[in-house]
Design a protein around this motif. Structure first.
Motif, short mmCIF file in Angstrom:
data_model
loop_
_atom_site.label_atom_id
_atom_site.label_comp_id
_atom_site.label_asym_id
_atom_site.label_seq_id
_atom_site.Cartn_x
_atom_site.Cartn_y
_atom_site.Cartn_z
N ASN A 100 50.93 28.72 29.67
CA ASN A 100 49.69 28.42 30.37
C ASN A 100 49.98 27.97 31.79
N GLY A 101 49.12 28.36 32.74
CA GLY A 101 49.34 28.00 34.13
C GLY A 101 49.37 26.51 34.36
N LEU A 102 48.46 25.77 33.74
CA LEU A 102 48.43 24.31 33.92
C LEU A 102 49.71 23.67 33.39
N ALA A 103 50.22 24.18 32.26
CA ALA A 103 51.46 23.63 31.71
C ALA A 103 52.63 23.88 32.66
N GLN B 78 45.36 24.17 44.03
CA GLN B 78 44.63 25.17 43.26
C GLN B 78 43.80 26.01 44.22
N HIS B 79 44.06 27.31 44.26
CA HIS B 79 43.38 28.18 45.21
C HIS B 79 42.12 28.81 44.63
N ALA B 80 42.07 28.95 43.33
CA ALA B 80 40.89 29.51 42.67
C ALA B 80 40.99 29.13 41.20
N GLU B 81 39.98 29.51 40.43
CA GLU B 81 40.01 29.23 39.01
C GLU B 81 41.17 29.97 38.36
N GLY B 82 42.11 29.22 37.80
CA GLY B 82 43.27 29.82 37.16
C GLY B 82 44.35 30.28 38.10
N VAL B 83 44.27 29.94 39.38
CA VAL B 83 45.29 30.34 40.36
C VAL B 83 45.83 29.08 41.03
N TRP B 84 47.12 28.83 40.86
CA TRP B 84 47.79 27.66 41.42
C TRP B 84 48.97 28.11 42.27
N ALA B 85 49.35 27.25 43.20
CA ALA B 85 50.54 27.49 44.01
C ALA B 85 51.29 26.18 44.18
N ILE C 13 51.01 30.95 40.62
CA ILE C 13 50.80 31.11 39.19
C ILE C 13 49.36 31.56 38.94
N GLN C 14 49.21 32.65 38.23
CA GLN C 14 47.89 33.19 37.95
C GLN C 14 47.73 33.37 36.44
N PHE D 66 49.13 34.15 28.64
CA PHE D 66 50.19 34.55 29.55
C PHE D 66 49.85 34.12 30.98
N SER D 67 50.87 34.09 31.82
CA SER D 67 50.70 33.78 33.24
C SER D 67 51.57 34.72 34.06
N LYS D 68 51.04 35.15 35.18
CA LYS D 68 51.81 35.97 36.11
C LYS D 68 52.39 35.06 37.20
N ILE D 69 53.69 35.16 37.40
CA ILE D 69 54.39 34.31 38.37
C ILE D 69 54.90 35.17 39.51
#
Length: 744
Positions: free
Chosen positions: A332-335, A402-409, A439-440, A446-449
């Motif tokens: 998970n992206g948050l994890a 956090q750039h968007a919902e479910g998108v972190w950098a 991280i998306q 799953f997460s795309k890195i």
């Protein structure tokens, strides 16, 4: 009043006698566009309320020549009077009302564009103020006494000092408003925090070499920024260990210094985040395909055009490495964000890459109960498993957004920490340019890195046989971080899956598996520390005259450690190039049946696998227990861990007492088990024909490491004979491996 505001925005001088007429004209500015119906106007509509409805007039589009003439006149006079409109209509072949409505619509369009531009600036300022507000809240929650550096007690601040602080805050707000007004007229940012007063000198602190920062223009300058971080003289050395470092809050400084330093660090973090996001974009012109078409390389010309060196220019003698990689992991992206922002969890996840890590100062924990806006100062050592490549010591800012919902950098950028300029650097000098990951979240957990690594380092301290590997970006680049993350997430997914129930007493329980894996992890970490000589473990490098430059001998003395026997532990390691594929060497070394062909201590016979715990989908990723089939020492077993991924492979083993192993397998404490790990690290050689770790062609870089306890008493001293023993043991092991693999 609307007319006045437009005059101020456009910046022209007008005749005040026409002000009332202009204000009446502006009542129609709710319309937009430059096209009109022939002769249509609001007045015609009002006059025709009690008349039969007229036929709808044709739509009229101005010609390019008419628009050009109108635009040229608009630049000179946005508010033409009746006479000017009449002249224009005759010259352009338009009706007076058409000209009138065109100017009204054009003024509305300009006003909309100006408002949109101001809104964008205000949003940027709002983001910056939010970050500053979060930092201030964090500091107010933990105040520090200016005299002693400890927690402040309420009531110590005098009334006069309190009033002075209130006045300072009011003056700062007023200055910010003045700067905002000045921005509109000057056409460039003017920071309210720029001050001509020099900062007071400081012997300890955080030094930023900022070139492009948005505060003092675009000129490069160096500025000492006291953070109040007291880490001692040995921060950049190998002693004391990083775990003993302590940090004080930056609120221990004077208020003005804190605000200036925080503002500059926030600007540095925001600039680094902006650069990372641009470099991570899929179709970015910053990346081009390499000559072999397998990887991406940085387009240095495009990078120099888009970004300024806001952490200072590249030092003389340094080279640049840059790489980018992508992967999809079962996490998970948050994890993942929580793991990256926690120094202990980060170093545990990337234990083969990160030798040690510590958080020196937390400027913000984030907002809204999340890591959005979290900013902290960290110190870490990044290693490549070879004694011929010094570990990289990095001091950096880590910023999460956090750039968007479910998108972190999460981005890192180097800062310089030190009490003075005379500190020696026993580790490799390196600067980390904006690097990190985006991280998306994807469906099904799953997460795309997308990972970007960009750094500058001193190549002269790296051995010749490893320069191709490091310069290719495989040694410390994005591919290695992605490969390690994929392998670790694969391992966690297997461990979290529920095993099938079994009545076989030899099958380990989930708790027993975790205890065994914890012991294997400690063994691998101890092995890595004996190769790379990081400051996480206290090793003394021994300089023996008759040893070659490619052999490293280190020693550490064990005294009063309840988990280890007293004495001196010797660690010897070296690296060689092998004209054999990495996969072939890995399969040979991990196979217990072939152990007698290279292991000097196995009595020349094979070993049987008594227990196996899978750590991934790859067959070689596991922890196992090996037993010598023809040994009289039936009480001694071997704990072995092996893994392989796209970045490299490793085989680590250690003898272990059977009674201790039974305790660990029964979920007992594994910290008391003494380990003397030895093993191998197999890396690609960095050349194109083998950079992907494939089986065919090319060669690999083999590192052999050995640890042994010399004496069993506290007054032990190492001898030259013991050094020669471990040296000969490693040399013979390498020769046996070459003979078994058919290498001359």
């Amino acid at each position: 009043m609307e007319g006045h505001s437009e005059m101020g925005l456009i910046g022209e001088s007008f005749d005040t006698s026409n002000l009332l007429g202009r204000m009446r004209d502006d009542e129609y500015e709710s319309r937009s566009g430059s096209d009109n119906f022939d002769g249509g106007s609001g007045d015609d509509q009002d006059a025709g309320d009690d008349q039969p409805q007229k036929k709808k007039k044709k739509y009229h589009r101005h010609t390019p020549q008419q628009i050009q003439e109108l635009e040229a006149f608009f630049k000179e006079c946005p508010h033409p009077d009746e006479k000017q409109r009449t002249d224009l209509s005759k010259r352009l072949g338009l009706e007076n009302k058409q000209v009138k409505f065109w100017f009204q619509n054009r003024r509305t369009q300009m006003k909309t564009q100006l408002e949109r531009h101001e809104n964008m600036i205000l949003r940027q300022e709002n983001d910056k103020l939010r970050a500053e507000n979060s930092v201030m809240k964090e500091a107010l929650a933990n105040p520090i006494c200016n005299n002693c550096g400890g927690p402040a007690i309420p009531g110590q601040i005098s009334l006069e000092e309190h009033q002075t602080r209130i006045e300072n805050a009011r003056l700062k707000d007023e200055l910010n408003r003045i700067c905002a007004l000045a921005n509109k007229f000057l056409g460039r940012p003017l920071s309210a925090l720029a001050s001509p007063m020099p900062l007071p000198p400081s012997n300890s602190g955080l030094e930023l070499a900022i070139g492009r920062n948005g505060i003092g223009g675009s000129s490069n300058f160096g500025m000492s920024l006291p953070m109040g971080i007291d880490v001692g003289d040995g921060v950049l050395g190998s002693s004391p260990a990083m775990s003993s470092m302590s940090a004080r809050s930056p609120m221990g400084m004077m208020g003005n210094e804190v605000q200036l330093e925080r503002s500059m660090l926030i600007d540095l973090a925001l600039n680094a985040m902006d650069e990372l996001v641009k470099m991570a974009q899929p179709d970015s012109p910053l990346w081009i395909k390499s000559s072999d078409g397998r990887n991406e390389v940085l387009n240095h010309d495009e990078y120099a055009r888009m970004f300024s060196p806001y952490i200072g220019s590249k030092p003389a003698g340094y080279v640049t490495e840059a790489s980018r990689g992508t992967g999809v992991v079962l996490a998970n992206g948050l994890a993942l964000v929580e793991t990256l922002m926690d120094a202990d969890r980060w170093s545990e996840m990337f234990s083969s890459v990160v030798a040690s890590a510590v958080t020196l100062d937390v400027m913000s924990n984030g907002t809204g109960g999340t890591r959005n806006g979290a900013l902290q100062v960290m110190l870490a050592e990044v290693q490549l498993l070879s004694p011929l490549v010094p570990a990289r010591q990095l001091s950096f800012l880590r910023f999460c957004k956090q750039h968007a919902e479910g998108v972190w950098a999460v981005v890192d950028v180097s800062v310089d920490i030190g009490r003075n300029a005379t500190n020696s650097h026993p580790l490799m000098s390196c600067r980390r340019l904006p690097s990190g990951c985006v991280i998306q979240d994807m469906p099904n957990g799953f997460s795309k890195i997308t990972w970007v690594e960009h750094s500058q380092y001193d190549e002269s301290v790296i051995h010749q046989i490893y320069r191709a590997l490091v310069s290719s970006g495989i040694g410390f680049g994005a591919q290695r971080w992605i490969a390690t993350l994929l392998r670790q997430c694969d391992c966690l997914a297997i461990l979290m899956s529920s095993p099938a129930p079994s009545e076989d007493p030899t099958v380990l329980s989930p708790a027993g598996r975790r205890s065994m894996l914890k012991l294997a992890q400690r063994m691998t970490e101890c092995f890595c520390s004996g190769i790379c000589a990081s400051s996480a473990c206290k090793w003394d490098i021994l300089h023996i005259g008759n040893l070659g430059d490619d052999m490293r001998i280190m020693a550490r003395k064990i005294v009063d450690d309840p988990n280890e026997a007293p004495g001196i532990v010797l660690s010897a390691s070296t690296s060689v190039w092998m004209p054999v594929s990495r996969q072939k060497v890995f399969d040979f070394l991990r196979d217990g049946q072939l152990r007698g062909e290279w292991d000097m201590l196995s009595n020349g016979g094979p070993m049987q696998e008594r227990l196996r715990i899978a750590k991934g989908q790859e067959q070689g990723n596991c922890v196992s227990i090996l037993d010598t089939t023809n040994s009289n020492e039936s009480n001694v077993l071997y704990l072995q861990e092996s893994w392989t991924d796209a970045s490299g492979s490793m085989v680590v083993y250690s003898p272990i007492n059977m009674q201790s192993l039974n305790v660990v397998m029964s979920c007992g404490d594994s910290s008391f088990v003494a380990l003397r790990p030895s093993g191998f690290a197999i890396l690609p050689d960095g050349y194109p024909n083998n950079s992907d770790g494939s089986d065919g062609g090319g060669g690999c870089l083999l590192t052999v490491g050995l640890q042994m306890l010399q004496n069993g008493n506290q007054s032990a001293k190492f001898t030259v004979e013991s050094v020669e023993t471990v040296n000969n043991l490693i040399s013979c092991t390498i020769q046996k491996i070459k003979d078994a693999l058919g290498v001359a």
